[in-house]
Design an enzyme around this catalytic site. Structure first.
Site, PDB file in Angstrom:
ATOM      1  N   GLY A 352     -15.960   1.961  55.451  1.00  0.00           N
ATOM      2  CA  GLY A 352     -16.485   2.454  55.616  1.00  0.00           C
ATOM      3  C   GLY A 352     -16.581   0.967  56.055  1.00  0.00           C
ATOM      4  N   THR A 353     -15.843  -1.272  56.575  1.00  0.00           N
ATOM      5  CA  THR A 353     -15.554  -2.705  56.628  1.00  0.00           C
ATOM      6  C   THR A 353     -15.110  -3.142  58.015  1.00  0.00           C
ATOM      7  OG1 THR A 353     -14.835  -2.548  54.330  1.00  0.00           O
ATOM      8  CG2 THR A 353     -14.085  -4.452  55.558  1.00  0.00           C
ATOM      9  N   VAL A 354     -15.405  -4.396  58.367  1.00  0.00           N
ATOM     10  CA  VAL A 354     -14.883  -4.959  59.612  1.00  0.00           C
ATOM     11  C   VAL A 354     -14.078  -6.218  59.280  1.00  0.00           C
ATOM     12  CG1 VAL A 354     -16.635  -4.036  61.175  1.00  0.00           C
ATOM     13  CG2 VAL A 354     -17.036  -6.237  60.055  1.00  0.00           C
TER      14      VAL A 354
END
Length: 534
Positions: A352, A353-354
């Protein structure tokens, strides 16, 4: 012209990105360009990572934010450093406090799962220790984009729409500030539409001017505390003021002659290392179906151990060294046969991370990941700040006997993990993948794809993925080879196709070509990003 900007019926073909002086790979093109611009201004790979990370909070708010956590692996001067900037639970966050509000488990959204955010502190800590340019300069691009706006990209819009649908179910007004900030026109922005947030710009400016201290001790901290008090939240200014990110020693296993590095617990990087440790004890299968079966089974066993044992180091019943010992890997490998098994934790010998990657011409490289957890996180946005707070506390258990049981001031089990590869003491490069519980098994697929199957960084990211979900259940992407899917089913796996490619993670890889002294990158086809090269 009228086009469906979310419809892509044909697979695209990307090739390796090559560069000489520097490279930034991430899931948003604007963020990658910002990092590359910092390199061109004289910054190093660490500066570029900080600037890129700050920009991602603006251009990909669906997966991370100023109120999230971060982890980093930094290669500089022939050494690999680890940074754990995951925040603990507030001191008021007790089992009794949660149960007294009518909950038998920690909810996914609202104030109760909010833990101390670590991302701003991570940016400042990286800059102080390894940066070259002034910290304030690194946040200017993110501030400008937040103030002036950016054109929303397809994947981000899709996730934005999903979040709005989820938060519209709110009956208590908790998510009203989220809609005020992220849906100012009443609905999520369309693909290509401009979205801007002056609140984000002001907050990032305060972080830049204060070396992030305003976020933990100043006006921003006071605003977070007041909003928590107004809505029954447990976060306090004292929790923020006492937080410091932790420098840690990375851990590794050797796989096919390469050292694969992860951060130690409370993160889940050890799951990837345990799976690789098990795999190297097995005789590699000659056909693709059998190799795939081995990788899934090893990952299942590693996950069973990880979910049973991994938590804050001081609360673990066994050590990382025990879980990564060759003897234990060998014992676990003996459980893998020709049929799918039901995984259960083992018993090690007692003792829901980059995501973004950067590299520069001096040899510095960074593997960096930050996240709000489930999309926008808790759904809580502090009015007037643009700060969307994470929901990592939802990973705690209210069972006192569970290894991840809730305690005040304890860091939760974390899914976000940066990875790094070295060979004979030299940096090969950073790799990583966003995607919650997909991340460790995504790491396994990237490493085995490159080192066992001979795939280049772009090809390994393009490859259709599998995802173990529970028991004998495995999901595969649409486009997964039908004969491999059928083989999994014949071996006892309850394998099904999941058409939502976003659930299979989004990764980036940068490798150094030692033969030519250049940089090679692969970037995720399931995201809106790019590998920007210089």
């Amino acid at each position: 012209m009228h086009h469906d900007l979310l419809h892509y019926p044909h697979s695209s073909r990307r090739t390796i990105t090559c560069g000489r002086r520097g490279m930034v790979a991430t899931s948003q093109t604007l963020a990658a360009q910002v990092g590359l611009d910092i390199l061109k201004q004289g910054g190093n790979a660490i500066d570029a990572a900080i600037a890129t990370a700050a920009t991602l909070t603006v251009v990909e708010p669906t997966s991370n934010g100023i109120g999230g956590d971060a982890f980093a692996l930094v290669w500089t001067k022939s050494h690999l450093y680890g940074l754990n900037a995951s925040g603990p639970s507030p001191q008021a966050m007790t089992m009794e406090a949660i149960r007294s509000r009518g909950h038998q488990e920690i909810p996914l959204h609202g104030w109760l799962p909010v833990t101390v955010p670590g991302a701003p502190a991570a940016w400042a800590a990286l800059s102080r220790r390894f940066g070259r340019l002034p910290f304030k300069q690194l946040l200017i691009p993110a501030i400008d984009i937040a103030r002036d706006g950016f054109a929303v990209t397809p994947t981000v819009q899709q996730l934005w729409q999903a979040a709005a649908s989820r938060y519209r179910k709110d009956k208590d007004g908790l998510f009203r500030p989220w809609f005020d900030t992220f849906c100012p026109a009443g609905s999520p922005p369309d693909v290509g539409a401009l979205w801007r947030s002056k609140d984000h710009a002001h907050t990032l400016q305060a972080i830049a001017d204060s070396d992030a201290r305003d976020f933990y001790e100043g006006d921003l901290a006071a605003r977070m505390e007041q909003h928590a008090l107004d809505q029954g939240g447990l976060l306090r200014r004292s929790d923020l003021a006492s937080f410091q990110p932790e420098w840690v020693d990375p851990i590794h296993v050797n796989y096919r002659g390469y050292d694969i590095w992860e951060l130690p617990p409370n993160g889940s990087g050890m799951i990837a290392l345990m799976a690789l440790n098990i795999l190297k004890e097995l005789e590699p299968a000659k056909d693709a179906a059998a190799r795939l079966h081995q990788r899934i089974e090893a990952t299942k066993l590693a996950y069973a151990d990880g979910l049973h044992y991994l938590t804050e180091p001081g609360n673990m019943q066994v050590s990382p060294e025990q879980l990564l010992s060759p003897e234990y890997a060998r014992a676990r490998s003996h459980q893998i046969g020709t049929r799918a098994i039901l995984p259960a934790p083992g018993q090690p010998a007692q003792g829901g991370t980059v995501y973004l990657a950067t590299a520069d011409e001096e040899g510095n490289m960074v593997s960096f990941i930050q996240s709000n957890f489930h999309g926008f996180g808790s759904g809580i946005v502090v009015p007037g700040t643009g700060i969307s707070l994470q929901n990592r506390g939802s990973g705690f258990s209210l069972n006192p006997g569970h290894v991840n049981c809730l305690q005040p001031g304890k860091r939760p089990y974390h899914t976000i993990i940066p990875g790094f590869i070295t060979h004979q003491g030299h940096a090969v490069g950073p790799f990583g993948m966003m995607g919650g519980y997909m991340q460790p098994q995504g790491h396994v697929q990237l490493i085995t794809g490159m080192l066992d199957d001979g795939l280049n960084p772009q090809a390994v990211l393009d490859a259709p993925r599998w995802k173990w979900t529970s028991a004998r259940h495995v999901e595969v992407e649409a486009g997964f080879p039908p004969q491999l899917l059928e083989s999994l089913q014949q071996q006892g796996h309850k394998a099904t196709i999941n058409a939502d490619s976003l659930t299979f993670g989004r990764g980036q890889i940068i490798l150094r070509d030692t033969t030519h002294g250049t940089l090679l990158a692969g970037t995720e086809p399931r995201a809106d990003g790019t590998a920007a090269a210089w």
